[in-house]
Scaffold this motif. Structure first.
Motif, mmCIF file in Angstrom:
data_model
loop_
_atom_site.group_PDB
_atom_site.id
_atom_site.type_symbol
_atom_site.label_atom_id
_atom_site.label_comp_id
_atom_site.label_asym_id
_atom_site.label_seq_id
_atom_site.Cartn_x
_atom_site.Cartn_y
_atom_site.Cartn_z
ATOM 1 N N LYS A 287 12.855 -12.045 10.107
ATOM 2 C CA LYS A 287 11.651 -12.798 9.745
ATOM 3 C C LYS A 287 10.585 -12.658 10.838
ATOM 4 N N ILE A 288 11.005 -12.701 12.094
ATOM 5 C CA ILE A 288 10.061 -12.550 13.205
ATOM 6 C C ILE A 288 9.426 -11.169 13.173
ATOM 7 N N ILE A 289 10.234 -10.143 12.939
ATOM 8 C CA ILE A 289 9.710 -8.776 12.881
ATOM 9 C C ILE A 289 8.721 -8.647 11.727
ATOM 10 N N GLN A 290 9.048 -9.225 10.571
ATOM 11 C CA GLN A 290 8.146 -9.167 9.422
ATOM 12 C C GLN A 290 6.820 -9.857 9.741
ATOM 13 N N ILE A 291 6.872 -11.023 10.371
ATOM 14 C CA ILE A 291 5.644 -11.763 10.700
ATOM 15 C C ILE A 291 4.819 -11.003 11.725
ATOM 16 N N PHE B 294 -0.890 -5.879 11.208
ATOM 17 C CA PHE B 294 -1.678 -5.346 10.105
ATOM 18 C C PHE B 294 -2.996 -6.105 9.962
ATOM 19 N N ALA B 295 -2.925 -7.438 10.056
ATOM 20 C CA ALA B 295 -4.135 -8.253 9.926
ATOM 21 C C ALA B 295 -5.118 -7.972 11.055
ATOM 22 N N VAL B 296 -4.604 -7.806 12.275
ATOM 23 C CA VAL B 296 -5.481 -7.521 13.417
ATOM 24 C C VAL B 296 -6.150 -6.159 13.234
ATOM 25 N N GLU B 297 -5.366 -5.151 12.852
ATOM 26 C CA GLU B 297 -5.931 -3.813 12.643
ATOM 27 C C GLU B 297 -6.946 -3.810 11.501
ATOM 28 N N ARG B 298 -6.644 -4.515 10.427
ATOM 29 C CA ARG B 298 -7.561 -4.579 9.289
ATOM 30 C C ARG B 298 -8.859 -5.260 9.695
ATOM 31 N N ASN B 299 -8.740 -6.342 10.442
ATOM 32 C CA ASN B 299 -9.930 -7.050 10.907
ATOM 33 C C ASN B 299 -10.765 -6.153 11.822
ATOM 34 N N ARG B 300 -10.096 -5.428 12.700
ATOM 35 C CA ARG B 300 -10.801 -4.514 13.595
ATOM 36 C C ARG B 300 -11.519 -3.424 12.792
ATOM 37 N N GLY B 301 -10.840 -2.880 11.774
ATOM 38 C CA GLY B 301 -11.442 -1.853 10.928
ATOM 39 C C GLY B 301 -12.630 -2.380 10.142
#
Length: 131
Positions: free
Chosen positions: A85-89, A95-102
């Protein structure tokens, strides 16, 4: 005789509302036991962890591994589920950080394109640039 007994128990009685009804609070006893366990270095739940629950009850003389008991197996499975669960989160957060940066980069590029299309050289700068 009843009055002294009630006065000794008065610390556990509470007056509720206007009508003066009383009730006895029992949560203090649980708190006392929890404090005692904490002060003596014991966990809240005696089956949670420790050498008797995590360790093996015996060892083989020839060095063979001992079988895993049910409590150890359950804790291992729980730990694996928690780790998954920790790895998934963490992956979702990355992913959210990279998407926001993009998205920010795309927004900045679009802003730059708009500014570049609006700001063009005029007059003698335009003539000197063509030559």
């Amino acid at each position: 005789m009843a009055a002294p007994t009630i006065s000794r128990l008065a610390f556990g009685l509470k007056t509720i509302g206007q009508n003066g009804t009383r009730s006895i609070s029992t949560s203090y006893c649980c708190l006392v036991e929890e404090d005692w366990r904490y002060k003596n270095g014991m966990p809240r739940n005696s089956n949670a962890y420790g050498p008797l629950t995590d360790g093996r009850d015996f060892t083989f003389v020839d060095g063979r591994p001992t079988p895993v008991n049910s409590g150890q197996r359950r804790r291992l499975e729980q730990n694996k589920l928690h780790a998954d669960k920790i790895i998934q989160i963490v992956k979702e957060m990355n992913f959210a950080v990279e998407r926001n940066r993009g998205l920010k980069q795309l927004k900045e590029e679009k802003r730059r394109e708009i500014l570049d299309s609006k700001l063009k050289p005029k007059g003698h700068l335009l003539l000197s640039k063509d030559k």
